[in-house]
Design a protein around this motif. Structure first.
Motif, PDB file in Angstrom:
ATOM      1  N   SER A 469      32.772  32.342 -27.534  1.00  0.00           N
ATOM      2  CA  SER A 469      31.748  33.112 -26.833  1.00  0.00           C
ATOM      3  C   SER A 469      30.350  32.834 -27.399  1.00  0.00           C
ATOM      4  CB  SER A 469      32.099  34.601 -26.927  1.00  0.00           C
ATOM      5  OG  SER A 469      31.027  35.410 -26.526  1.00  0.00           O
ATOM      6  N   LEU A 470      30.243  32.750 -28.714  1.00  0.00           N
ATOM      7  CA  LEU A 470      28.949  32.423 -29.334  1.00  0.00           C
ATOM      8  C   LEU A 470      28.428  31.092 -28.804  1.00  0.00           C
ATOM      9  CD1 LEU A 470      29.501  33.250 -33.144  1.00  0.00           C
ATOM     10  CD2 LEU A 470      28.060  34.490 -31.538  1.00  0.00           C
ATOM     11  N   ILE A 471      29.337  30.119 -28.720  1.00  0.00           N
ATOM     12  CA  ILE A 471      28.933  28.783 -28.280  1.00  0.00           C
ATOM     13  C   ILE A 471      28.530  28.824 -26.807  1.00  0.00           C
ATOM     14  CG2 ILE A 471      29.801  26.457 -27.820  1.00  0.00           C
ATOM     15  CD1 ILE A 471      31.464  26.757 -30.433  1.00  0.00           C
ATOM     16  N   ARG A 472      29.323  29.529 -26.011  1.00  0.00           N
ATOM     17  CA  ARG A 472      29.030  29.614 -24.577  1.00  0.00           C
ATOM     18  C   ARG A 472      27.658  30.253 -24.345  1.00  0.00           C
ATOM     19  NH1 ARG A 472      31.573  33.538 -21.955  1.00  0.00           N
ATOM     20  NH2 ARG A 472      33.280  33.467 -23.453  1.00  0.00           N
ATOM     21  N   HIS A 473      27.306  31.210 -25.205  1.00  0.00           N
ATOM     22  CA  HIS A 473      26.013  31.867 -25.056  1.00  0.00           C
ATOM     23  C   HIS A 473      24.893  31.163 -25.814  1.00  0.00           C
ATOM     24  CE1 HIS A 473      28.726  35.191 -23.817  1.00  0.00           C
ATOM     25  NE2 HIS A 473      27.712  35.504 -23.029  1.00  0.00           N
TER      26      HIS A 473
END
Ligand SMILES: *[C@@H]1O[C@H](CO)[C@@H](O)[C@H](O)[C@H]1NC(C)=O
Ligand SMILES: *[C@@H]1O[C@H](CO)[C@@H](O)[C@H](O)[C@H]1NC(C)=O
Ligand SMILES: *[C@@H]1O[C@H](CO)[C@@H](O)[C@H](O)[C@H]1NC(C)=O
Length: 497
Positions: A469-473
């Motif tokens: 999720s961190l990477i996606r955001h």
């Protein structure tokens, strides 16, 4: 994390071997110091304020340039591979090095200042040290991630979940499906298996009559996800087991051996001591396909019969189909004990397990081919170790990818862009730990194993999803991991996930 600290000595032993190899290769080549290279403007452009590589020293060991490597670029033109776990950086002195691999060359470094450089093509991680809350973010689109994890699955269950392993593009793990498999990392050579039986059967029988147990258990790392103690404890009800380690100890170790009991090395008095047993309990600390360690290969080397639990596909790698006793083939510890007792009383049946000591009885072609074709060596100075082997694998792959991207950019109508490449669960994918014996629902709520390992496994899944999720955001602060995990839990509770 319970247990992780204790893995360090093993890692250090392995590292020691690596360092020896690097030292030897270093010593045997002239140290042609390269001039310091300044960064080109492109590298400096994006994120970093200062040139870091200009401060680095480049000492070159042109030790493994392959015949197919016609890469004549100077250092500042080469792609950079960053070893995120600096402790494992397989070169010294200094923190940067030019490597000349089979088909191309790269610059490798452990200096994290290059993290955001355009020229930094790949980041190499050591699985045991990988922490989602310390991951290099934001993840840059042009950078690949490479994972080196030869150690136990228990060291980091993050990697056993799809959302975790899929973040990596290249892997070197114990699984045969990984890109650079280390499956037989604990088996030095075929000769190691073919060593004559250390203690002849007649002598083993004599020792049995003197009261030596048929079965050896030697383990000092007790709280592990495979929960091996629980199984062995039950087994001990039905057959005599001599246990010298800290776990289920029932015999003192002779004084001269005390220091070596937990070592993975092969000190000769220790080896002679354990070789007297007919059967060695060989239960890995974590269960996963293709995870096999010295616990399995050492008894085979000595001519003792391993009683094994670890890799569910262990039979695929055995010298033949009658050289190991697989715990999971027995319905209960009791039936295993009965089987071992019968073998203990029947010399011909026992000896059949050691027939592989004759070269003609090593019939497993998968094993023979894997030993024949692997490019790295174990304690073999004439071959690269697998750390250098893997970084070269990544280097050649990255150069090929960069070349394909250039070709595509030049003529997008005529060429295909390179296909994305990423790992999946077959590169690690170790199962949820279960109790070593019995059913999880039968364990009391305060059971020590129950309180640690299933939780560790599922918390690792949260972390894998959190990092994804961190990477996606496109977050740049990895410590936001906890917030993302919490948000996911909330939306899951609302039925949105
Ligand atoms: C590397 O993996 C990431 C994440 O899984 C993926 O998005 C990316 O396309 C991959 N890169 C390459 C070059 O294949
Ligand atoms: C997983 O990766 C391997 C190659 O590393 C590939 O052969 C396999 O098809 C992949 N599996 C899935 C389900 O994508
Ligand atoms: C991701 O964040 C970085 C800086 O943190 C920024 O330079 C970059 O443009 C962002 N990428 C996307 C796709 O938003």
């Amino acid at each position: 994390m319970a247990g992780r600290g204790r893995m360090v000595p093993c890692a250090c032993l392995g590292l020691f071997g690596v360092l020896c190899w690097v030292w030897v290769s270093f010593a045997s080549f002239p140290d042609d110091q390269l001039p310091l290279e300044a960064l080109d403007a492109v590298d400096r452009a994006a994120f970093q304020p200062q040139s870091a590589l200009s401060e680095m020293e480049f000492s070159s060991i042109s030790s493994y340039r392959g015949p197919g490597n016609r890469d004549r670029r100077i250092n500042k033109e080469l792609p950079i591979l960053l070893w995120w776990s600096g402790g494992l950086f397989p070169h010294f002195p200094g923190d940067s090095e030019r490597i000349d691999c089979a088909t191309s060359s790269c610059l490798v470094t452990s200096n994290r200042k290059v993290q955001m450089y355009k020229r930094t093509a790949s980041i190499i991680f050591y699985g045991t040290d990988f922490r989602a809350y310390e991951a290099p973010l934001p993840r840059l689109r042009h950078q690949t991630w490479a994972l080196f994890h030869e150690e136990s699955p228990m060291n980091n269950y993050f990697l056993s979940h799809g959302p975790g392993i899929r973040l990596f593009n290249y892997t070197a793990t114990f699984r045969r499906e990984s890109d650079y498999p280390l499956t037989l990392q604990w088996l030095p050579s075929l000769d190691y298996l073919l060593q004559p039986v250390a203690v002849p059967l007649g002598e083993k029988n004599r020792l049995r009559r003197e009261g030596l147990a048929p079965v050896l258990y030697m383990q000092s790392h007790c709280d592990v996800p495979s929960d091996r103690n629980r199984y062995v404890q039950e087994l001990m009800k039905y057959i005599q087991v001599d246990s010298y380690g800290k776990c289920l100890n029932n015999k003192p170790l002779p004084e001269n051996l005390e220091d070596t009991a937990t070592a993975t090395g092969e000190e000769s008095s220790f080896m002679n001591f354990v070789a007297r047993y007919k059967f060695h309990l060989a239960l890995e600390n974590g269960l996963c396909p293709d995870y096999m360690t010295e616990k399995l290969w050492r008894p085979l080397h000595q001519g003792c019969v391993p009683v094994y639990r670890g890799s569910s596909s262990v039979a695929d790698w055995m010298p033949n189909d009658h050289s190991v006793i697989i715990i999971d083939h027995f319905p209960s510890p009791k039936s295993l004990a009965e089987f071992l007792k019968r073998l203990d009383e029947n010399d011909d049946e026992y000896a059949r397990y050691l027939e592989f000591k004759k070269p003609s009885r090593i019939t497993n072609t998968r094993l023979l081919e894997a030993l024949e074709t692997r490019e790295w060596g174990v304690n073999d100075m004439s071959k690269p170790n697998y750390l250098n082997g893997f970084e070269c694998y990544v280097c050649d792959k990255e150069n090929a990818r960069l070349a394909a991207e250039r070709t595509y950019r030049k003529a997008p109508n005529k060429n295909q862009p390179p296909k994305p490449k990423m790992a999946n669960n077959s590169h690690m994918g170790c199962p949820l730990p279960g109790p070593g014996y019995g059913h999880v629902t039968d364990l009391p709520a305060d059971d020590g194993w129950l309180q640690i390992w299933p939780q560790d496994y599922w918390q690792s899944l949260d972390q894998a999803e959190g990092l994804e999720s961190l990477i996606r955001h496109n977050e740049s602060d990895p410590s936001l991991l906890w917030k993302h995990i919490q948000n996911m839990a909330v939306s899951r509770a609302r039925g949105k996930h």
